[in-house]
Design an enzyme around this catalytic site. Structure first.
Site, PDB file in Angstrom:
ATOM      1  N   ASP A  93       0.866  -1.181   0.000  1.00 22.16           N
ATOM      2  CA  ASP A  93       0.000   0.000   0.000  1.00 22.16           C
ATOM      3  C   ASP A  93       0.901   1.230   0.000  1.00 22.16           C
ATOM      4  O   ASP A  93       1.480   1.585   1.020  1.00 22.16           O
ATOM      5  CB  ASP A  93      -0.901  -0.034   1.239  1.00 22.16           C
ATOM      6  N   ALA A  94       1.053   1.835  -1.187  1.00 25.47           N
ATOM      7  CA  ALA A  94       1.962   2.979  -1.328  1.00 25.47           C
ATOM      8  C   ALA A  94       1.250   4.173  -1.960  1.00 25.47           C
ATOM      9  O   ALA A  94       1.775   5.280  -1.954  1.00 25.47           O
ATOM     10  CB  ALA A  94       3.177   2.575  -2.153  1.00 25.47           C
ATOM     11  N   LYS A  95       0.094   3.939  -2.548  1.00 24.35           N
ATOM     12  CA  LYS A  95      -0.727   5.002  -3.180  1.00 24.35           C
ATOM     13  C   LYS A  95       0.110   5.908  -4.067  1.00 24.35           C
ATOM     14  O   LYS A  95       0.079   7.136  -3.942  1.00 24.35           O
ATOM     15  CB  LYS A  95      -1.486   5.801  -2.119  1.00 24.35           C
ATOM     16  N   ARG A  96       0.857   5.288  -4.978  1.00 24.99           N
ATOM     17  CA  ARG A  96       1.744   6.036  -5.873  1.00 24.99           C
ATOM     18  C   ARG A  96       0.975   6.677  -7.009  1.00 24.99           C
ATOM     19  O   ARG A  96      -0.168   6.306  -7.303  1.00 24.99           O
ATOM     20  CB  ARG A  96       2.835   5.117  -6.423  1.00 24.99           C
ATOM     21  N   THR A 120      -1.016  -0.236  -4.482  1.00 24.53           N
ATOM     22  CA  THR A 120      -2.116   0.732  -4.587  1.00 24.53           C
ATOM     23  C   THR A 120      -1.600   1.993  -5.288  1.00 24.53           C
ATOM     24  O   THR A 120      -0.457   2.421  -5.078  1.00 24.53           O
ATOM     25  CB  THR A 120      -2.667   1.118  -3.195  1.00 24.53           C
TER      26      THR A 120
END
Ligand code: OMP
Length: 263
Positions: A93-96, A120
């Site tokens: 989960d890094a929401k790049r 993510t």
């Protein structure tokens, strides 16, 4: 095996939709771990051994590691899962989300450095910024669609051409960007009406659904609204609700059983 195939296998063979969120906060983990050189890894290892039987995925949130300079613990955690529980995929989960050349480096971060199976991403900058992730056919690209937090309404619910922005994201993601069939959508458990609305237009595309446990999402409402006709289609995350439970294995089992009641 691709990320999607691994998830489907876990859903069907292990009968679980539970994703265990590995978000260990140095200030909250039991003091016995704090003297170790790898405190977050040692904590995670115990959580993983207790919950593996009930997990369809693990989801470490990168900020809990790099925020305190413990990236090594994240590497060790993902290696540990791959080596000891090879059937359980890992979502980083890094929401790049950034221009293509930078996104290529984020792809390296997620899949080469950390060896995650899925990541993510934030779609705000548009389709070209997601392409480097989507090109990785065997990896999952999990796009923020309707998030679980209260402020999700600020932008995601804005009405454009008669429908909320999150519906545009859902349609673009599943109709234009999903050429390699490796897209999933983040839709929070805290908004069951939105879950149902999105499910009604995207067919069987899986959801990553956080918001159960500490954020107060209702399991029955979320599962009923978000599942696919075969009773799968969701990866339902709980982080604090499992990792800080007195008995994390029991908490994961209870969540699995509660979810299964409504599938
Ligand atoms: P708990 O509230 O402790 O279960 O943690 C939720 C986890 O899911 C955290 O790692 C969040 O960063 C993540 N998350 C959300 O809470 N809401 C979202 O809409 C999306 C995510 C996510 O992408 O995983």
């Amino acid at each position: 095996m691709s990320f999607m195939e691994m998830v489907k296998k876990r859903w069907n063979e292990n009968n679980t939709l539970v994703c265990v969120g590995l978000d260990p906060d140095l200030g909250k983990i039991p003091s016995k771990y704090r003297s170790s050189e790898t405190p977050l890894f040692d904590f995670n290892k115990d959580i993983i051994d207790q919950t593996a039987e009930y997990a369809c995925c693990y989801k470490p949130q990168i900020a809990y590691y790099n925020g305190v300079g413990l990236e090594k613990d994240l590497e060790l955690t993902i290696d540990y899962i791959h080596n000891n529980y090879p059937g359980i995929p890992v979502i980083l989960d890094a929401k790049r989300g950034d221009i293509g050349s930078t996104a290529e480096m984020y792809v390296k971060e997620a899949f080469t450095r950390y060896k995650a199976d899925s990541v993510t991403v934030n779609p705000y900058m548009g389709g070209d910024t997601l392409q480097p992730f989507l090109n990785e056919k065997d990896k999952g690209t999990i796009i923020l669609c309707r998030t679980s937090n209260p402020g999700a309404i600020d932008l995601q619910d804005l009405i454009i051409d008669g429908k909320p922005l999150y519906m545009h994201v859902a349609k673009k993601a599943t109709e234009e960007w999903n050429k390699n069939k490796n897209i999933l959508l983040v839709v929070g458990a805290t908004y069951p009406e939105e879950l149902a609305k999105i499910r009604s237009v995207i067919g069987d595309i899986p959801f990553l659904t956080p918001g159960i446990g500490a954020q107060g999402g209702d399991v029955e409402k979320a599962v009923t609204a978000g599942k696919t006709p075969d009773g799968t289609g969701m990866i339902i995350n709980s982080s604090r609700g499992i990792i800080y439970a007195e008995n994390p294995g029991k908490a994961a089992k209870e969540l699995r059983d509660e979810i299964n009641l409504y599938r």
